[in-house]
Design a protein around this motif. Structure first.
Motif, mmCIF file in Angstrom:
data_model
loop_
_atom_site.group_PDB
_atom_site.id
_atom_site.type_symbol
_atom_site.label_atom_id
_atom_site.label_comp_id
_atom_site.label_asym_id
_atom_site.label_seq_id
_atom_site.Cartn_x
_atom_site.Cartn_y
_atom_site.Cartn_z
ATOM 1 N N VAL A 48 0.842 -1.204 0.000
ATOM 2 C CA VAL A 48 0.000 0.000 0.000
ATOM 3 C C VAL A 48 0.876 1.253 0.000
ATOM 4 O O VAL A 48 0.645 2.203 -0.754
ATOM 5 N N ASN A 49 1.919 1.216 0.821
ATOM 6 C CA ASN A 49 2.820 2.357 0.902
ATOM 7 C C ASN A 49 3.530 2.597 -0.436
ATOM 8 O O ASN A 49 3.664 3.733 -0.891
ATOM 9 N N ALA A 50 3.937 1.484 -1.069
ATOM 10 C CA ALA A 50 4.638 1.603 -2.352
ATOM 11 C C ALA A 50 3.700 2.130 -3.440
ATOM 12 O O ALA A 50 4.082 3.001 -4.229
ATOM 13 N N VAL A 51 2.477 1.599 -3.475
ATOM 14 C CA VAL A 51 1.504 2.041 -4.486
ATOM 15 C C VAL A 51 1.158 3.510 -4.261
ATOM 16 O O VAL A 51 1.101 4.299 -5.210
ATOM 17 N N ALA A 52 0.964 3.865 -2.993
ATOM 18 C CA ALA A 52 0.656 5.269 -2.687
ATOM 19 C C ALA A 52 1.809 6.166 -3.133
ATOM 20 O O ALA A 52 1.590 7.273 -3.631
ATOM 21 N N VAL A 312 -6.729 -7.007 9.366
ATOM 22 C CA VAL A 312 -5.728 -6.461 8.442
ATOM 23 C C VAL A 312 -6.375 -5.446 7.492
ATOM 24 O O VAL A 312 -5.802 -4.381 7.219
ATOM 25 N N ALA A 313 -7.588 -5.773 7.019
ATOM 26 C CA ALA A 313 -8.279 -4.854 6.099
ATOM 27 C C ALA A 313 -8.541 -3.517 6.787
ATOM 28 O O ALA A 313 -8.351 -2.449 6.185
ATOM 29 N N ALA A 314 -8.956 -3.579 8.050
ATOM 30 C CA ALA A 314 -9.215 -2.343 8.796
ATOM 31 C C ALA A 314 -7.922 -1.558 9.006
ATOM 32 O O ALA A 314 -7.894 -0.331 8.879
ATOM 33 N N ALA A 315 -6.854 -2.290 9.317
ATOM 34 C CA ALA A 315 -5.564 -1.617 9.530
ATOM 35 C C ALA A 315 -5.088 -0.944 8.240
ATOM 36 O O ALA A 315 -4.548 0.170 8.269
ATOM 37 N N LEU A 316 -5.296 -1.628 7.116
ATOM 38 C CA LEU A 316 -4.894 -1.049 5.827
ATOM 39 C C LEU A 316 -5.715 0.203 5.503
ATOM 40 O O LEU A 316 -5.195 1.178 4.962
ATOM 41 N N LEU A 317 -6.988 0.139 5.876
ATOM 42 C CA LEU A 317 -7.862 1.296 5.650
ATOM 43 C C LEU A 317 -7.350 2.502 6.429
ATOM 44 O O LEU A 317 -7.303 3.629 5.918
ATOM 45 N N TRP A 318 -6.959 2.216 7.667
ATOM 46 C CA TRP A 318 -6.400 3.301 8.499
ATOM 47 C C TRP A 318 -5.116 3.834 7.859
ATOM 48 O O TRP A 318 -4.889 5.044 7.786
ATOM 49 N N LEU A 319 -4.282 2.908 7.375
ATOM 50 C CA LEU A 319 -3.001 3.306 6.781
ATOM 51 C C LEU A 319 -3.231 4.186 5.548
ATOM 52 O O LEU A 319 -2.562 5.218 5.389
ATOM 53 N N VAL A 320 -4.164 3.769 4.701
ATOM 54 C CA VAL A 320 -4.454 4.550 3.488
ATOM 55 C C VAL A 320 -4.933 5.945 3.874
ATOM 56 O O VAL A 320 -4.517 6.949 3.276
ATOM 57 N N ALA A 322 -4.173 7.506 6.622
ATOM 58 C CA ALA A 322 -3.036 8.240 7.181
ATOM 59 C C ALA A 322 -2.106 8.735 6.073
ATOM 60 O O ALA A 322 -1.519 9.807 6.182
ATOM 61 N N LEU A 323 -1.979 7.947 5.024
ATOM 62 C CA LEU A 323 -1.116 8.357 3.906
ATOM 63 C C LEU A 323 -1.736 9.526 3.148
ATOM 64 O O LEU A 323 -1.030 10.318 2.527
ATOM 65 N N GLY A 324 -3.071 9.603 3.179
ATOM 66 C CA GLY A 324 -3.772 10.742 2.584
ATOM 67 C C GLY A 324 -3.659 10.824 1.073
ATOM 68 O O GLY A 324 -3.737 11.914 0.504
ATOM 69 N N GLN A 325 -3.427 9.710 0.441
ATOM 70 C CA GLN A 325 -3.253 9.734 -1.008
ATOM 71 C C GLN A 325 -4.496 9.214 -1.711
ATOM 72 O O GLN A 325 -4.942 8.110 -1.443
ATOM 73 N N GLU A 326 -5.024 10.010 -2.583
ATOM 74 C CA GLU A 326 -6.148 9.571 -3.415
ATOM 75 C C GLU A 326 -5.620 8.901 -4.674
ATOM 76 O O GLU A 326 -4.512 9.235 -5.113
ATOM 77 N N PRO A 327 -6.352 7.956 -5.260
ATOM 78 C CA PRO A 327 -7.651 7.429 -4.862
ATOM 79 C C PRO A 327 -7.509 6.366 -3.773
ATOM 80 O O PRO A 327 -6.954 5.288 -4.014
ATOM 81 N N ALA A 328 -8.001 6.713 -2.583
ATOM 82 C CA ALA A 328 -7.787 5.872 -1.406
ATOM 83 C C ALA A 328 -8.351 4.464 -1.590
ATOM 84 O O ALA A 328 -7.708 3.477 -1.228
ATOM 85 N N ALA A 330 -8.882 2.693 -4.302
ATOM 86 C CA ALA A 330 -8.105 1.897 -5.256
ATOM 87 C C ALA A 330 -6.802 1.419 -4.610
ATOM 88 O O ALA A 330 -6.390 0.262 -4.793
ATOM 89 N N ILE A 331 -6.181 2.307 -3.841
ATOM 90 C CA ILE A 331 -4.925 1.931 -3.175
ATOM 91 C C ILE A 331 -5.200 0.860 -2.127
ATOM 92 O O ILE A 331 -4.462 -0.132 -1.990
ATOM 93 N N TRP A 332 -6.289 1.025 -1.395
ATOM 94 C CA TRP A 332 -6.671 0.041 -0.365
ATOM 95 C C TRP A 332 -6.945 -1.325 -1.010
ATOM 96 O O TRP A 332 -6.488 -2.356 -0.500
ATOM 97 N N LEU A 333 -7.664 -1.290 -2.130
ATOM 98 C CA LEU A 333 -7.991 -2.555 -2.801
ATOM 99 C C LEU A 333 -6.735 -3.248 -3.309
ATOM 100 O O LEU A 333 -6.641 -4.480 -3.293
ATOM 101 N N THR A 334 -5.753 -2.471 -3.740
ATOM 102 C CA THR A 334 -4.491 -3.066 -4.195
ATOM 103 C C THR A 334 -3.830 -3.824 -3.047
ATOM 104 O O THR A 334 -3.364 -4.955 -3.216
#
Lengths: 369, 229
Positions: A48-52, A312-320, A322-328, A330-334
């Motif tokens: 997620v971090n890399a995609v963002a 894990v899905a909830a944690a990733l949602l929080w991470l996305v 926190a990263l503040g990058q759109e499209p959130a 799509a990044i979360w789904l990746t």
């Protein structure tokens, strides 16, 4: 003869055994769920971090105007032709510009502002390359001021500003940072004009970048002047000429995250049930069918894998977030793809682990305990 | 107790029999463990398999299970479809209750949970396990765990049950609790063979097959020499 016994375990009994295994701690779901959450969660979070990061790079590239090509041809650009380029191929925005009369503001008579006339489509293009931009929704007509000029005037969208050409209403204020882009609109007042007529520049924003748009851009030129041929340039060259977002995504360090997470899940699921081989072989020995045992192991694994997946899905949602990058989303789904891959292979691994236990090895397993 | 190891042609209730004829066995490069061994094993009795260490008790159990082919002779099974084992080290699922262990084979016979628990309680009572039925396996004593293995074997309803040294890992007092219920396994309708060197376990059985009586002459002499102080 031995009496005939129905060896089919009732589905309710299979479910009951699975629930008792989970509730008694026999499944050790806490341990395996924790490993899943940490292992798969870290893999997915890294992805997620890399995609963002890639998206941020792409968005930054576009936001800096690096994806805008400018054609300059003195008095040779047809406004209509230029505007019609929008939507052709990968062109997301197109607008024609020409110099206007320098404007003297009543508040700053010694610092004339660059006057620019542009087709109305420029406002849509500015929303990509001139953020932050504020638009007064109640002002359909009016000029667009660069933030540098607006701050000197302390003007807001909707305000009326006195100029040498009379009072004008501010419809929008756009940001034109000094980040390597052309300075044409840096200290300027843009007046929207009809696309009819001749202009001196045609700007197009294209994403993804494509070599073929250069030919399209040349279509906006009428009456070409051989002594002063049209030139095409990138609005901002400071970030390089090209940025292949797809290639960046494909080559990111975590591009294989799905496979890695999948293999991790397979090993984890296999370990979870293989470590119970004595119990499984023993159940086979007392007459439980392999089918019933596989269902039971699958149910038990589904319980802890589902719980882990949700966490894990909830944690990733929080991470996305926190990263503040759109499209959130799509990044979360990746990132979620790696988690789902791991969940699926964990179930597969659990079945393989349970299948690997053999009744004939019961004595061997008991001795190895 | 009946000392007998060469019975044939017995009428058997239920039709289950394991018939050994002229059995002998040796592992490659070693002398014969036993020879000229014949027997008929039937349900309704518990047969002790005794003999000195190294006389082939465990090997004979493996032959009865069909895992090892005898060097000479043959075993014929009639009506024996399922063979079960109880090992000297009881093993179970540490966090599951005692009654869960006995109920599991009954659930595998298409019984409901209620039916399985009821039957399990009945069987456990025969093995003096009622008091510990709700206790987790990890909290059982050695004797309780071994009795639980026997109770579960009864619930599993094997045609042939092979019990290998059930008291070998137990102290005398605990072993006595196992020996006291051993006959209940024989009453379950299975053919039951118990390999043991514990004289009390042997005495708890209905019949004895003594491998010492089937040693080859040279091996018998070696064992006698080894037995001298």
């Amino acid at each position: 003869m031995s009496r005939s016994i129905d060896r089919r375990m009732r589905p309710t009994a299979v479910l009951g055994e699975a629930i008792r295994d989970v509730s008694s701690g026999t499944t050790r779901m806490g341990v395996f769920a924790l490993i899943f959450i940490l292992l798969v969660g870290l893999i997915a979070a890294a992805d997620v971090n890399a995609v963002a990061g890639v998206v941020r790079q792409v968005v930054g590239f576009r936001a800096a105007g690096a994806s805008v090509l400018t054609l300059k041809a003195e008095q040779s650009v047809d406004g209509q032709r230029c505007s019609r380029l929008m939507g052709v191929g990968a062109i997301t925005g197109a607008a024609a510009l020409r110099p206007g009369q320098p404007v003297t503001l009543a508040a700053m008579p010694s610092s004339p502002v660059t006057g620019v006339e542009a087709t109305p489509d420029l406002l849509a293009l500015l929303q990509t390359i001139a953020q932050p931009i504020t638009i007064d929704p109640g002002t359909s007509a009016g000029i667009w001021l660069s933030a540098d000029v607006a701050s000197l005037l302390q003007a807001q969208p909707g305000d009326t500003v006195p100029t040498s050409a009379g009072p004008v209403q501010v419809a929008a204020i756009y940001t034109w940072p000094d980040d390597g882009r052309g300075r044409d609109l840096g200290y300027a007042m843009v007046t929207p004009v009809a696309a009819d007529g001749v202009f001196s520049q045609c700007w197009i924003e294209t994403w993804p970048l494509s070599d073929t748009v250069t030919n399209l851009l040349n279509l906006s030129v009428i009456n070409p002047n051989p002594d002063n041929p049209a030139t095409i340039n990138q609005l901002n060259t400071s970030l390089g000429l090209q940025l292949d977002g797809q290639a960046l995504l494909d080559k990111r360090l975590t591009a294989q995250a799905g496979w890695v997470a999948g293999i991790a899940g397979l090993l984890l699921g296999f370990t979870a049930t293989r470590s119970r081989r004595l119990e499984i072989a023993d159940a086979l020995h007392v007459g439980i069918t392999r089918t019933a045992l596989l269902w039971q192991q699958l149910l038990e694994t589904v319980i802890w894998v589902t719980a882990s997946l949700i966490i894990v899905a909830a944690a990733l949602l929080w991470l996305v977030g926190a990263l503040g990058q759109e499209p959130a989303w799509a990044i979360w789904l990746t990132g979620l793809r790696a988690v789902i891959a791991a969940a699926a292979t964990t179930l597969l691994g659990a079945l393989l682990g349970a299948s690997s236990a053999r009744e004939k090895n019961l004595a061997h397993y008991a001795k190895d305990r | 107790m009946i000392e007998q190891d060469n019975s044939t042609g017995v009428d058997v209730p239920g039709g289950k029999r394991a018939i050994g004829s002229g059995l002998a066995h040796r592992f490659p490069g070693t002398p014969l463990l036993f020879t000229d061994l014949s027997f008929v094993l039937c349900p309704g009795e518990t047969v002790a398999l005794v003999g000195p260490s190294g006389s082939g008790k465990s090997t004979l159990l493996s032959i009865l299970a069909g895992w090892v082919k005898p060097t000479a002779g043959e075993v014929r099974w009639e009506g024996v479809a399922r063979t079960g084992w109880v090992f000297q080290n009881p093993h179970g699922v540490p966090r599951r209750t005692a009654i869960d262990h006995v109920a599991l084979p009954l659930l595998g016979q298409h019984l409901t949970r209620v039916q399985a628990d009821q039957q399990a309680e009945t069987i456990m009572a025969r093995f003096s396990l009622t008091e510990v039925s709700d206790r987790q396996f990890r909290d059982l004593s050695g004797g309780e765990a071994q009795r639980l293995m026997l109770a579960r074997a009864v619930a599993a309803n094997y045609d042939l049950l092979l019990v290998d040294e059930p008291t070998a890992q137990l102290d005398m007092a605990t072993a006595a609790t196992v020996n006291a219920v051993l006959a209940n396994v024989g009453n379950s309708g299975s053919i039951v063979v118990v390999a043991t060197h514990d004289p009390h376990t042997r005495d708890s059985c209905d019949r004895v097959i003594n491998l010492a009586d089937h040693q080859p002459a040279s091996e018998k002499a070696r064992l006698e020499i080894e037995a001298q102080p």
